[in-house]
Motif scaffolding. Structure first.
Motif, PDB file in Angstrom:
ATOM      1  N   VAL A   1      81.645 -32.990   6.221  1.00 23.47           N
ATOM      2  CA  VAL A   1      81.821 -32.727   5.290  1.00 23.47           C
ATOM      3  C   VAL A   1      80.754 -33.377   4.093  1.00 23.47           C
ATOM      4  N   GLY A   2      80.919 -32.351   2.807  1.00 25.16           N
ATOM      5  CA  GLY A   2      80.657 -32.141   1.491  1.00 25.16           C
ATOM      6  C   GLY A   2      81.280 -32.217   0.232  1.00 25.16           C
ATOM      7  N   TRP A   3      80.915 -33.173  -0.600  1.00 28.48           N
ATOM      8  CA  TRP A   3      81.254 -32.919  -2.220  1.00 28.48           C
ATOM      9  C   TRP A   3      80.677 -31.663  -2.706  1.00 28.48           C
ATOM     10  N   TYR A   4      81.172 -31.368  -3.247  1.00 33.15           N
ATOM     11  CA  TYR A   4      81.444 -29.810  -4.528  1.00 33.15           C
ATOM     12  C   TYR A   4      82.227 -30.474  -5.868  1.00 33.15           C
ATOM     13  N   ARG A   5      81.430 -29.694  -7.205  1.00 38.61           N
ATOM     14  CA  ARG A   5      82.678 -30.044  -8.001  1.00 38.61           C
ATOM     15  C   ARG A   5      82.476 -28.265  -9.007  1.00 38.61           C
ATOM     16  N   GLN A   6      82.983 -28.232  -9.798  1.00 36.95           N
ATOM     17  CA  GLN A   6      82.969 -27.008 -10.858  1.00 36.95           C
ATOM     18  C   GLN A   6      83.583 -27.293 -11.936  1.00 36.95           C
ATOM     19  N   ALA A   7      82.477 -27.041 -12.991  1.00 40.39           N
ATOM     20  CA  ALA A   7      82.718 -27.364 -14.196  1.00 40.39           C
ATOM     21  C   ALA A   7      83.340 -25.849 -15.137  1.00 40.39           C
ATOM     22  N   PRO A   8      84.116 -26.296 -15.981  1.00 43.73           N
ATOM     23  CA  PRO A   8      85.277 -24.932 -16.863  1.00 43.73           C
ATOM     24  C   PRO A   8      83.924 -23.766 -17.301  1.00 43.73           C
TER      25      PRO A   8
ATOM     26  N   LYS B   1      82.523 -22.125 -14.974  1.00 43.33           N
ATOM     27  CA  LYS B   1      81.420 -21.664 -13.956  1.00 43.33           C
ATOM     28  C   LYS B   1      81.927 -21.506 -12.728  1.00 43.33           C
ATOM     29  N   GLN B   2      80.987 -21.563 -10.983  1.00 42.50           N
ATOM     30  CA  GLN B   2      80.572 -21.225 -10.342  1.00 42.50           C
ATOM     31  C   GLN B   2      81.235 -23.087  -9.623  1.00 42.50           C
ATOM     32  N   ARG B   3      82.442 -23.029  -8.759  1.00 44.34           N
ATOM     33  CA  ARG B   3      81.759 -24.203  -8.006  1.00 44.34           C
ATOM     34  C   ARG B   3      80.595 -23.946  -7.138  1.00 44.34           C
ATOM     35  N   GLU B   4      80.075 -25.674  -7.437  1.00 45.75           N
ATOM     36  CA  GLU B   4      79.114 -25.667  -6.755  1.00 45.75           C
ATOM     37  C   GLU B   4      78.366 -26.598  -5.452  1.00 45.75           C
ATOM     38  N   LEU B   5      77.774 -26.737  -4.552  1.00 46.39           N
ATOM     39  CA  LEU B   5      77.404 -27.869  -3.768  1.00 46.39           C
ATOM     40  C   LEU B   5      76.260 -29.409  -4.663  1.00 46.39           C
ATOM     41  N   VAL B   6      77.309 -30.060  -4.257  1.00 44.53           N
ATOM     42  CA  VAL B   6      77.021 -32.397  -4.948  1.00 44.53           C
ATOM     43  C   VAL B   6      76.073 -32.379  -4.116  1.00 44.53           C
ATOM     44  N   ALA B   7      77.137 -32.360  -2.284  1.00 46.52           N
ATOM     45  CA  ALA B   7      75.681 -33.361  -1.517  1.00 46.52           C
ATOM     46  C   ALA B   7      77.182 -32.951  -0.432  1.00 46.52           C
ATOM     47  N   THR B   8      76.082 -33.531   1.067  1.00 45.00           N
ATOM     48  CA  THR B   8      77.132 -32.643   2.106  1.00 45.00           C
ATOM     49  C   THR B   8      75.888 -33.147   3.570  1.00 45.00           C
TER      50      THR B   8
ATOM     51  N   ASP C   1      69.880 -29.416  -6.055  1.00 43.11           N
ATOM     52  CA  ASP C   1      69.006 -29.352  -6.686  1.00 43.11           C
ATOM     53  C   ASP C   1      69.133 -30.606  -8.343  1.00 43.11           C
ATOM     54  N   SER C   2      70.393 -30.497  -9.025  1.00 38.79           N
ATOM     55  CA  SER C   2      70.163 -31.725 -10.250  1.00 38.79           C
ATOM     56  C   SER C   2      70.699 -32.513 -10.123  1.00 38.79           C
ATOM     57  N   VAL C   3      71.057 -33.283  -8.508  1.00 40.27           N
ATOM     58  CA  VAL C   3      72.298 -35.137  -8.309  1.00 40.27           C
ATOM     59  C   VAL C   3      70.521 -35.290  -7.778  1.00 40.27           C
ATOM     60  N   LYS C   4      69.690 -34.331  -6.947  1.00 42.48           N
ATOM     61  CA  LYS C   4      68.795 -35.399  -5.560  1.00 42.48           C
ATOM     62  C   LYS C   4      68.189 -36.296  -6.615  1.00 42.48           C
ATOM     63  N   GLY C   5      68.427 -37.644  -5.993  1.00 39.59           N
ATOM     64  CA  GLY C   5      67.737 -39.357  -6.365  1.00 39.59           C
ATOM     65  C   GLY C   5      68.897 -39.527  -7.110  1.00 39.59           C
TER      66      GLY C   5
ATOM     67  N   LYS D   1      75.147 -37.706 -16.266  1.00 43.44           N
ATOM     68  CA  LYS D   1      74.762 -37.274 -17.172  1.00 43.44           C
ATOM     69  C   LYS D   1      76.100 -36.277 -17.631  1.00 43.44           C
ATOM     70  N   PRO D   2      76.143 -35.584 -19.009  1.00 43.36           N
ATOM     71  CA  PRO D   2      77.295 -35.180 -19.730  1.00 43.36           C
ATOM     72  C   PRO D   2      77.542 -34.034 -18.888  1.00 43.36           C
ATOM     73  N   ASP D   3      76.279 -33.375 -18.352  1.00 42.36           N
ATOM     74  CA  ASP D   3      76.459 -32.143 -17.475  1.00 42.36           C
ATOM     75  C   ASP D   3      76.825 -32.416 -15.959  1.00 42.36           C
ATOM     76  N   ASP D   4      77.409 -33.544 -15.324  1.00 41.89           N
ATOM     77  CA  ASP D   4      78.293 -34.445 -14.322  1.00 41.89           C
ATOM     78  C   ASP D   4      79.394 -33.865 -14.516  1.00 41.89           C
ATOM     79  N   THR D   5      80.137 -33.924 -15.591  1.00 39.15           N
ATOM     80  CA  THR D   5      81.210 -33.812 -15.904  1.00 39.15           C
ATOM     81  C   THR D   5      81.216 -32.690 -15.253  1.00 39.15           C
ATOM     82  N   ALA D   6      83.128 -32.355 -14.602  1.00 37.75           N
ATOM     83  CA  ALA D   6      83.209 -31.170 -13.490  1.00 37.75           C
ATOM     84  C   ALA D   6      84.579 -32.064 -12.721  1.00 37.75           C
ATOM     85  N   VAL D   7      85.382 -31.020 -11.758  1.00 37.27           N
ATOM     86  CA  VAL D   7      86.642 -31.664 -11.311  1.00 37.27           C
ATOM     87  C   VAL D   7      85.625 -31.656  -8.900  1.00 37.27           C
ATOM     88  N   TYR D   8      85.344 -32.688  -8.773  1.00 32.00           N
ATOM     89  CA  TYR D   8      84.714 -33.379  -7.906  1.00 32.00           C
ATOM     90  C   TYR D   8      86.121 -32.968  -6.742  1.00 32.00           C
ATOM     91  N   TYR D   9      85.498 -32.009  -5.910  1.00 30.07           N
ATOM     92  CA  TYR D   9      86.168 -31.926  -4.542  1.00 30.07           C
ATOM     93  C   TYR D   9      85.515 -31.876  -3.977  1.00 30.07           C
TER      94      TYR D   9
END
Length: 117
Positions: A34-41, A43-50, A61-65, A86-94
């Motif tokens: 199970v993992g979390w991904y996100r997609q900003a307008p 942009k491609q869907r990217e891994l957040v955590a898994t 890399d952008s969310v580590k720590g 951060k504002p850059d974290d704005t996205a739909v989280y899946y």
């Protein structure tokens, strides 16, 4: 049939925190990752955590720590604690539940996270 359901998104100010929840199947922690991904307008869907095959965790890399993935097996729920947003974290989280044997790949409907003043 709905297998994975996210909740907890919303509007938060920069520097704030938010905790997302994902309800997964009863067998998820035995046969799937199970993992979390996100997609900003735009942009491609990217891994957040898994969770990983060896029982550990991995982060984009952008969310580590700042972000932490965790789970409560008794509730069939996976969480994503997001701090120092951060504002850059704005996205739909899946949330994604993917069978280790390749038998299924479930995605939730997504939950919107907006980081703004």
């Amino acid at each position: 049939q709905v297998h994975v359901v996210e909740s907890g998104g919303g509007l938060v100010q920069p520097g704030g925190s938010l905790k997302l929840s994902c309800s997964v199947s009863e067998i998820a922690f035995r046969v799937a990752l199970v993992g979390w991904y996100r997609q900003a307008p735009g942009k491609q869907r990217e891994l957040v955590a898994t969770f990983t095959n060896n029982g550990g965790t991995a982060y984009g890399d952008s969310v580590k720590g700042r972000f932490t993935i965790s789970r409560d097996s008794s509730k069939n729920t996976v969480y994503l604690q997001m701090n120092s947003l951060k504002p850059d974290d704005t996205a739909v989280y899946y949330c994604n539940e993917k069978s280790l044997a390749g038998k299924y790949d479930y995605w939730g409907q997504g939950t919107q996270v907006t980081v703004s003043l």
